[in-house]
Design a protein around this motif. Sequence first.
Motif, PDB file in Angstrom:
ATOM      1  N   TYR A 112       3.577   4.494  -0.610  1.00 17.12           N
ATOM      2  CA  TYR A 112       3.007   4.282  -1.950  1.00 17.12           C
ATOM      3  C   TYR A 112       2.830   2.791  -2.224  1.00 17.12           C
ATOM      4  N   GLY A 113       1.936   2.479  -3.134  1.00 16.05           N
ATOM      5  CA  GLY A 113       1.808   1.085  -3.536  1.00 16.05           C
ATOM      6  C   GLY A 113       0.715   0.908  -4.570  1.00 16.05           C
TER       7      GLY A 113
ATOM      8  N   PHE B  55      -1.453  -1.806  -4.235  1.00 23.00           N
ATOM      9  CA  PHE B  55      -2.543  -2.300  -3.388  1.00 23.00           C
ATOM     10  C   PHE B  55      -3.586  -3.068  -4.194  1.00 23.00           C
ATOM     11  N   ASP B  56      -3.092  -3.916  -5.085  1.00 23.55           N
ATOM     12  CA  ASP B  56      -3.990  -4.747  -5.884  1.00 23.55           C
ATOM     13  C   ASP B  56      -4.390  -5.977  -5.063  1.00 23.55           C
TER      14      ASP B  56
ATOM     15  N   HIS C 249      -4.535  -7.201   0.506  1.00 25.53           N
ATOM     16  CA  HIS C 249      -4.318  -8.324   1.424  1.00 25.53           C
ATOM     17  C   HIS C 249      -3.684  -7.884   2.730  1.00 25.53           C
TER      18      HIS C 249
ATOM     19  N   HIS D 222      -0.629  -5.623   2.793  1.00 29.03           N
ATOM     20  CA  HIS D 222      -0.932  -4.202   2.582  1.00 29.03           C
ATOM     21  C   HIS D 222      -1.494  -3.586   3.872  1.00 29.03           C
TER      22      HIS D 222
ATOM     23  N   THR E  99      -0.809   3.761  -7.123  1.00 30.53           N
ATOM     24  CA  THR E  99      -0.278   3.862  -8.494  1.00 30.53           C
ATOM     25  C   THR E  99      -1.385   3.780  -9.560  1.00 30.53           C
TER      26      THR E  99
ATOM     27  N   TYR F 203       1.221   3.992 -14.798  1.00 31.90           N
ATOM     28  CA  TYR F 203       2.509   3.987 -14.103  1.00 31.90           C
ATOM     29  C   TYR F 203       2.959   2.546 -13.832  1.00 31.90           C
TER      30      TYR F 203
ATOM     31  N   LYS G  21       5.127  -3.568 -13.608  1.00 35.59           N
ATOM     32  CA  LYS G  21       4.317  -4.429 -12.742  1.00 35.59           C
ATOM     33  C   LYS G  21       3.239  -5.066 -13.612  1.00 35.59           C
TER      34      LYS G  21
ATOM     35  N   GLU H 189      -0.336   8.070  -7.766  1.00 37.57           N
ATOM     36  CA  GLU H 189       1.066   8.156  -8.181  1.00 37.57           C
ATOM     37  C   GLU H 189       1.138   7.822  -9.665  1.00 37.57           C
TER      38      GLU H 189
ATOM     39  N   VAL I 297       8.043   2.320   3.237  1.00 41.25           N
ATOM     40  CA  VAL I 297       7.635   1.324   2.248  1.00 41.25           C
ATOM     41  C   VAL I 297       8.113  -0.028   2.790  1.00 41.25           C
TER      42      VAL I 297
ATOM     43  N   TRP J 127      11.895  -3.341  -0.630  1.00 38.78           N
ATOM     44  CA  TRP J 127      12.500  -2.217  -1.362  1.00 38.78           C
ATOM     45  C   TRP J 127      13.741  -1.664  -0.668  1.00 38.78           C
TER      46      TRP J 127
ATOM     47  N   PHE K  78      15.056   3.304  -2.080  1.00 38.96           N
ATOM     48  CA  PHE K  78      14.600   4.694  -1.944  1.00 38.96           C
ATOM     49  C   PHE K  78      15.508   5.530  -1.057  1.00 38.96           C
TER      50      PHE K  78
ATOM     51  N   GLU L 158       9.292  -4.084   7.808  1.00 40.04           N
ATOM     52  CA  GLU L 158       9.428  -5.496   7.452  1.00 40.04           C
ATOM     53  C   GLU L 158       8.211  -5.983   6.656  1.00 40.04           C
ATOM     54  N   ARG L 159       8.469  -6.629   5.502  1.00 37.75           N
ATOM     55  CA  ARG L 159       7.335  -7.105   4.706  1.00 37.75           C
ATOM     56  C   ARG L 159       6.670  -8.280   5.414  1.00 37.75           C
TER      57      ARG L 159
ATOM     58  N   ASN M  40       2.329 -14.376  -4.083  1.00 33.38           N
ATOM     59  CA  ASN M  40       3.170 -14.017  -2.941  1.00 33.38           C
ATOM     60  C   ASN M  40       4.169 -15.149  -2.722  1.00 33.38           C
TER      61      ASN M  40
HETATM   62  N1  C2G Z   1       3.953  -5.322   1.269  1.00 34.83           N
HETATM   63  C1  C2G Z   1       4.285  -5.960   2.454  1.00 34.83           C
HETATM   64  N2  C2G Z   1       4.142  -7.313   2.563  1.00 34.83           N
HETATM   65  C2  C2G Z   1       3.722  -8.057   1.509  1.00 34.83           C
HETATM   66  C3  C2G Z   1       3.394  -7.441   0.309  1.00 34.83           C
HETATM   67  C4  C2G Z   1       3.527  -6.056   0.209  1.00 34.83           C
HETATM   68  O1  C2G Z   1       4.679  -5.290   3.437  1.00 34.83           O
HETATM   69  N3  C2G Z   1       3.615  -9.392   1.642  1.00 34.83           N
HETATM   70  C5  C2G Z   1       4.111  -3.853   1.142  1.00 34.83           C
HETATM   71  C6  C2G Z   1       5.064  -3.418   0.028  1.00 34.83           C
HETATM   72  O2  C2G Z   1       6.407  -3.495   0.439  1.00 34.83           O
HETATM   73  C7  C2G Z   1       4.611  -1.986  -0.214  1.00 34.83           C
HETATM   74  C8  C2G Z   1       3.109  -2.070   0.058  1.00 34.83           C
HETATM   75  O3  C2G Z   1       2.879  -3.263   0.801  1.00 34.83           O
HETATM   76  O4  C2G Z   1       5.205  -1.113   0.719  1.00 34.83           O
HETATM   77  C9  C2G Z   1       2.306  -2.077  -1.220  1.00 34.83           C
HETATM   78  O5  C2G Z   1       2.722  -3.192  -1.992  1.00 34.83           O
HETATM   79  P1  C2G Z   1       2.368  -3.277  -3.546  1.00 34.83           P
HETATM   80  O6  C2G Z   1       0.956  -2.995  -3.740  1.00 34.83           O
HETATM   81  O7  C2G Z   1       2.931  -4.548  -4.053  1.00 34.83           O
HETATM   82  O8  C2G Z   1       3.136  -2.021  -4.168  1.00 34.83           O
HETATM   83  P2  C2G Z   1       4.653  -1.941  -4.640  1.00 34.83           P
HETATM   84  O9  C2G Z   1       4.786  -2.523  -6.002  1.00 34.83           O
HETATM   85  O10 C2G Z   1       5.530  -2.477  -3.567  1.00 34.83           O
HETATM   86  O11 C2G Z   1       4.870  -0.367  -4.793  1.00 34.83           O
HETATM   87  O12 C2G Z   1       5.616   3.486  -6.023  1.00 34.83           O
HETATM   88  C10 C2G Z   1       5.112   2.260  -5.579  1.00 34.83           C
HETATM   89  C11 C2G Z   1       5.926   1.802  -4.434  1.00 34.83           C
HETATM   90  O13 C2G Z   1       7.262   1.797  -4.853  1.00 34.83           O
HETATM   91  C12 C2G Z   1       5.582   0.428  -3.873  1.00 34.83           C
END
Ligand code: C2G
Length: 448
Positions: free
Chosen positions: A7-8, A10-11, A14, A17, A36, A40, A46, A72, A92, A96, A100, A113-114, A156
Amino acid sequence: MKKVITYGTFDLFHEGHYRLLQRAKALGDYLIVGVTTEAYDRTRGKLNVVDSLVTRIENVKKTGFADEIIIEESSGQKFSDIKKYEVDIFTVGSDWVGYFDYLKDYCEVIYLERTKNISSTMLREKNSRIQRIGIIGTGRIADRFVPEARQVSGVNTQGVYNPHIESARRFAERWEINAYEDMETFYQAVDIVYIASPHETHYEYIRSALEHGKHVLCEKPMVLQKEQAEKLFACAQEKGLVLCEGIKTAYCPGFHKLLGIACSGTIGSIRNVEACFTKLEASESRELTDRVYGGSFTELGSYVMLPVLKLFGKDYKSVRFDSIRDGSGLDLFTKVSLCYPTGIATATCGLGVKSEGRLLIAGTRGYLVAEAPWWKTSYFEVHYEDAGAVEKYSERFLGDGLRYEISDFLSMINGNKNGGFKLSRGESVELAGLMERFMRENGRERSF
Ligand code: C2G
């Protein structure tokens, strides 16, 4: 068939994502992506989401990784989706981790890993709207800043600088960002700088960040001398950069509602403002051991002076500081009394004396009162002569509240001038002037 769900929002789609979806797809055979809704995102706190739901769905679709896209709408939905779609893996990003784990009873939970750097040259142009934040300083407030910044779309957190590289490395590891030892490399990697270093280092860091063409958000007190504040704002203006002082109260929606009501005339003409904020600190804390820059007024004075300056302005006729000090002369408790042509104000703060933290605004028709923690304004009341006629107001204050200042700072960078009125340049200059005056009266001026 192994089913994976993620889920995300995705604004401003990038690389972070993209890489997340790519790896999510590789975990199984069928990938479901939940995007989302705006409603929500609002409820989960957010801020600043720019793209519409349709655009965000389109961007996810374009990657080609999603076999199915759902929307979502609420926090309980993950649990029911997992059952409904017979999901094997929930995944995810690692920002996070742990959050979860409650889903582990129903499917496998994998935190990927982000992506630290979402700004390869290729993506910079496409994602010019995403601002890369660099943090200077690794104290408590910086630890609160990172998760708050993740609640603001369009930024970021890229890395951290601290001259003590070990502190920077520990911080960077904790938050999965880069640690920089060298300032030049740090500046090259970021677009905006958040300064959370000790008070006395702010001036030099702001100056150098502005000289490197970076927008700056600096923790309060921004600087400790009026002239320094004036110089820095002039420099920012000349370079077309945004410089903001981070006093979280100034940007939070509840405090704005409170100011709006206080100024609306409902309590008549305002005649008295009393603001108090005390926070007991351990005697070995930096705030109570730094004899030059510590003490209650430098630490908390920005908060208690804020409503006074907002409601009465800076043309006071007189200002007087009274303090209770420890053996070394450091103020444990300070009361500032100000007289204005049409009213009076007291701003009280303490680190070694506990008092009732309250904001009281008295007018010719009634008064407004916000109890502690009014500096995280979420509730206040308006009272009149008729004791039964109480009006109650509430507003959300999410998380640690820093997301509001980050969001306003970002919109100022993006050309929206609205943020500026929440804490004006003139107010920040005046706050620096009051810090200077207090320090001079306390014999600390040699140390500037
Ligand atoms: N993400 C990442 N690296 C980044 C930024 C984001 O891996 N530099 C990942 C986030 O961890 C997430 C996904 O990309 O798994 C989407 O990020 P967002 O759009 O910021 O959404 P988020 O607020 O993390 O919502 O129900 C919603 C979910 O809980 C996640």
